[in-house]
Design a protein around this motif. Sequence first.
Motif, PDB file in Angstrom:
ATOM      1  N   UNK A  22       0.861  -1.185   0.000  1.00  0.00           N
ATOM      2  CA  UNK A  22       0.000   0.000   0.000  1.00  0.00           C
ATOM      3  C   UNK A  22       0.893   1.229   0.000  1.00  0.00           C
ATOM      4  N   UNK A  23       0.561   2.224  -0.871  1.00  0.00           N
ATOM      5  CA  UNK A  23       1.505   3.326  -1.085  1.00  0.00           C
ATOM      6  C   UNK A  23       0.762   4.564  -1.573  1.00  0.00           C
ATOM      7  N   UNK A  48      -1.779  -1.394  -3.725  1.00  0.00           N
ATOM      8  CA  UNK A  48      -2.910  -0.531  -3.422  1.00  0.00           C
ATOM      9  C   UNK A  48      -2.378   0.900  -3.367  1.00  0.00           C
ATOM     10  N   UNK A  49      -2.660   1.652  -4.424  1.00  0.00           N
ATOM     11  CA  UNK A  49      -2.131   3.010  -4.579  1.00  0.00           C
ATOM     12  C   UNK A  49      -3.168   4.012  -4.094  1.00  0.00           C
ATOM     13  N   UNK A  50      -2.674   5.101  -3.486  1.00  0.00           N
ATOM     14  CA  UNK A  50      -3.516   6.268  -3.188  1.00  0.00           C
ATOM     15  C   UNK A  50      -2.881   7.499  -3.844  1.00  0.00           C
ATOM     16  N   UNK A  51      -3.740   8.462  -4.154  1.00  0.00           N
ATOM     17  CA  UNK A  51      -3.330   9.696  -4.837  1.00  0.00           C
ATOM     18  C   UNK A  51      -2.654   9.393  -6.166  1.00  0.00           C
ATOM     19  N   UNK A  52      -3.257   8.504  -6.937  1.00  0.00           N
ATOM     20  CA  UNK A  52      -2.824   8.324  -8.319  1.00  0.00           C
ATOM     21  C   UNK A  52      -3.220   9.563  -9.120  1.00  0.00           C
ATOM     22  N   UNK A 160      -6.506  -1.638   2.047  1.00  0.00           N
ATOM     23  CA  UNK A 160      -5.401  -0.841   2.555  1.00  0.00           C
ATOM     24  C   UNK A 160      -5.438   0.548   1.987  1.00  0.00           C
ATOM     25  N   UNK A 161      -4.680   1.417   2.640  1.00  0.00           N
ATOM     26  CA  UNK A 161      -4.600   2.759   2.112  1.00  0.00           C
ATOM     27  C   UNK A 161      -4.155   3.775   3.131  1.00  0.00           C
ATOM     28  N   UNK A 162      -4.304   5.012   2.718  1.00  0.00           N
ATOM     29  CA  UNK A 162      -4.016   6.175   3.555  1.00  0.00           C
ATOM     30  C   UNK A 162      -5.298   6.501   4.302  1.00  0.00           C
ATOM     31  N   UNK A 163      -5.287   6.272   5.606  1.00  0.00           N
ATOM     32  CA  UNK A 163      -6.500   6.451   6.401  1.00  0.00           C
ATOM     33  C   UNK A 163      -6.659   7.867   6.924  1.00  0.00           C
ATOM     34  N   UNK A 164      -5.605   8.670   6.840  1.00  0.00           N
ATOM     35  CA  UNK A 164      -5.628  10.006   7.451  1.00  0.00           C
ATOM     36  C   UNK A 164      -6.057   9.929   8.908  1.00  0.00           C
TER      37      UNK A 164
END
Length: 249
Positions: A22-23, A48-52, A160-164
């Motif tokens: 996750x990134x 599992x990418x965030x902020x693509x 998964x991910x960026x949960x803030x």
Amino acid sequence: MPLTDLPESRTENGSAVIRVLSYNIRSMRDDNAALARVIRACDPDLVLIQEAPRFFRWRKAAARLAAASDLVVLSGGATAAGPLLLCSLRATVERTEDVLLPLTPGLHRRGFASAVVRVGGARLGVLSCHLSLQADERHTQAGLLLDHLAALDVSHAIAGGDLNDRPDGRAFRRLADGLQDCWAVRPWGTEHTSTPADPHQRIDAIFATEGVEVLGCGVPTAGLAGVSGADLRAATDHLPVLAALRVPV
């Protein structure tokens, strides 16, 4: 701990061992060569990418990252408001679904990138998320994530991910109450994901449903072949989370 301490991907009798990364990649606004080196060195089956990238030629940007990382695009991107799924050729895709979450006026649009895949005979749901900066909305989105995983109608799933949010936050706790927090179950590597220059908080995580065995999970800050500390700091403004999981067939 070195990356060699984390089990490699393999197919076993009755299960598949997979690596999941996750990134948050900050819209690829940083050092993309370093970003690809980090992803490749983790040798993941699923990313599992965030902020693509979400705007002009976002599909080409996602395809470039996938190719540079020896992976392919699975789902997501602008159609999921930022979350993106990449996978290795080890994964066979059964179906994909991008979900846009309810929009709160004045806040960013959020969404989920999700899929059902088969890896080495194991069938599992996969979801990437980037939850809200606003606490109440974030808590609601955590509930929607659990609902969406259940609606995938699979025996095993990962998210998964960026949960803030930190582990003591309401949204994080809501997910950890319904799923296995992989770092808490079997910590490996280091814990904190933000920021690369000063890691002091865990706001990124990988979760798994019951029945998935966690073999190790954490931030791979040592032992990444061809990757330096400078690469981790230059690639984006988060550190990656890597998990090795055993998924029953």
